[in-house]
Design a protein around this motif. Structure first.
Motif, PDB file in Angstrom:
ATOM      1  N   ARG A   1       0.839  -1.193   0.000  1.00 50.88           N
ATOM      2  CA  ARG A   1       0.000   0.000   0.000  1.00 50.88           C
ATOM      3  C   ARG A   1       0.879   1.248   0.000  1.00 50.88           C
ATOM      4  O   ARG A   1       1.819   1.355   0.780  1.00 50.88           O
ATOM      5  N   THR A   2       0.560   2.194  -0.870  1.00 54.30           N
ATOM      6  CA  THR A   2       1.396   3.391  -0.972  1.00 54.30           C
ATOM      7  C   THR A   2       1.375   4.213   0.309  1.00 54.30           C
ATOM      8  O   THR A   2       2.365   4.879   0.631  1.00 54.30           O
ATOM      9  N   ASP A   3       0.247   4.166   1.055  1.00 59.15           N
ATOM     10  CA  ASP A   3       0.205   4.922   2.298  1.00 59.15           C
ATOM     11  C   ASP A   3       0.985   4.234   3.414  1.00 59.15           C
ATOM     12  O   ASP A   3       1.065   4.758   4.526  1.00 59.15           O
TER      13      ASP A   3
ATOM     14  N   LEU B   1       4.228   3.247   2.757  1.00 52.67           N
ATOM     15  CA  LEU B   1       5.640   3.383   2.399  1.00 52.67           C
ATOM     16  C   LEU B   1       6.423   4.217   3.404  1.00 52.67           C
ATOM     17  O   LEU B   1       7.624   3.997   3.596  1.00 52.67           O
TER      18      LEU B   1
ATOM     19  N   TRP C   1       7.815  -4.222   2.403  1.00 54.74           N
ATOM     20  CA  TRP C   1       6.704  -3.634   1.658  1.00 54.74           C
ATOM     21  C   TRP C   1       6.353  -4.475   0.433  1.00 54.74           C
ATOM     22  O   TRP C   1       5.179  -4.654   0.105  1.00 54.74           O
TER      23      TRP C   1
END
Length: 219
Positions: free
Chosen positions: A62-64, A66, A120
């Motif tokens: 999920r980019t949130d 990172l 990640w």
């Protein structure tokens, strides 16, 4: 009386010299100051009920999540988790920091990045990963590789000590417990191996004189 400038500059890395013991002592004090900071962060998290470990941890895929790559190592799932990381962080971090502040900072950032990015990409979807164990495994890998690439008796002695104390923890790079991020351990270890090579100290006694006072091999 004349002195060899390269010899004097190398004293902090020569076992038995006053500069060596001074560097080791300063590094120990420095690492002992880091752990109370981690406890302060955890105490604030509990007191404020902010849920830092959930909002600022690594959330795989999920980019949130990172931003947790760099925030996650400072956060823990409770004080028991932090206690278990404190002693190895101080001990291994002392040996890494004793070799130079810049090397320590660059290496730690690289380990955090490699470990966090590995988590990640490969971590379990929906999980949240926090804790300094990835950095600890990075320091372990760095010390092991440093003994090889720098070829000094002192580093080999550190490798032996680390192996006796924490060699058994290498089992942590395998998926043995679903509550433990083995990915963070594995990629942290790999990051430490790479850091030991990239940021190795060039010996002024091999390959001609080294006219740089830097302990880094940065481009």
């Amino acid at each position: 009386m004349a002195f060899d400038a390269h010899s004097r500059g190398d004293e902090p890395y020569r076992f038995g010299t006053e500069a060596f013991y001074a560097a080791l002592g300063r590094a120990f004090v420095g690492m002992c100051a880091v752990v109370p900071l981690l406890f302060l962060i955890e105490a604030l998290d509990v007191w404020l009920g902010a849920g830092f470990d959930v909002t600022a941890g690594i959330i795989p895929h999920r980019t949130d999540g990172l931003d947790g790559i760099f925030f996650g190592p400072f956060l823990h799932h409770g004080f028991d988790h932090l206690y278990s990381n404190s002693v190895p962080l101080i001990l291994l971090g002392t040996f890494v920091l004793a070799a130079g502040v810049r090397r320590f900072l660059y290496s730690t950032l690289l380990i955090m990045f490699v470990s966090g990015l590995g988590v990640w990409f490969t971590g379990e979807p929906g999980s949240v990963v926090v804790g300094a164990s990835g950095v600890i495994f990075g320091y372990l890998g760095m010390l092991l590789m440093r003994g090889i690439v720098e070829r000094s008796w002192w580093n080999f002695a550190v490798v032996l000590l680390v192996g006796l104390l924490y060699g058994w923890q290498l089992i942590g790079i395998f998926p043995t417990d679903e509550r433990i991020s083995w990915q963070g351990h594995l990629f942290g270890l790999l990051g430490g191996l790479v850091a030991a090579i990239l940021f190795r100290r060039r010996s002024p006694y091999r390959g001609g004189p080294d006219h740089s006072d830097s302990t880094l091999t940065l481009p």
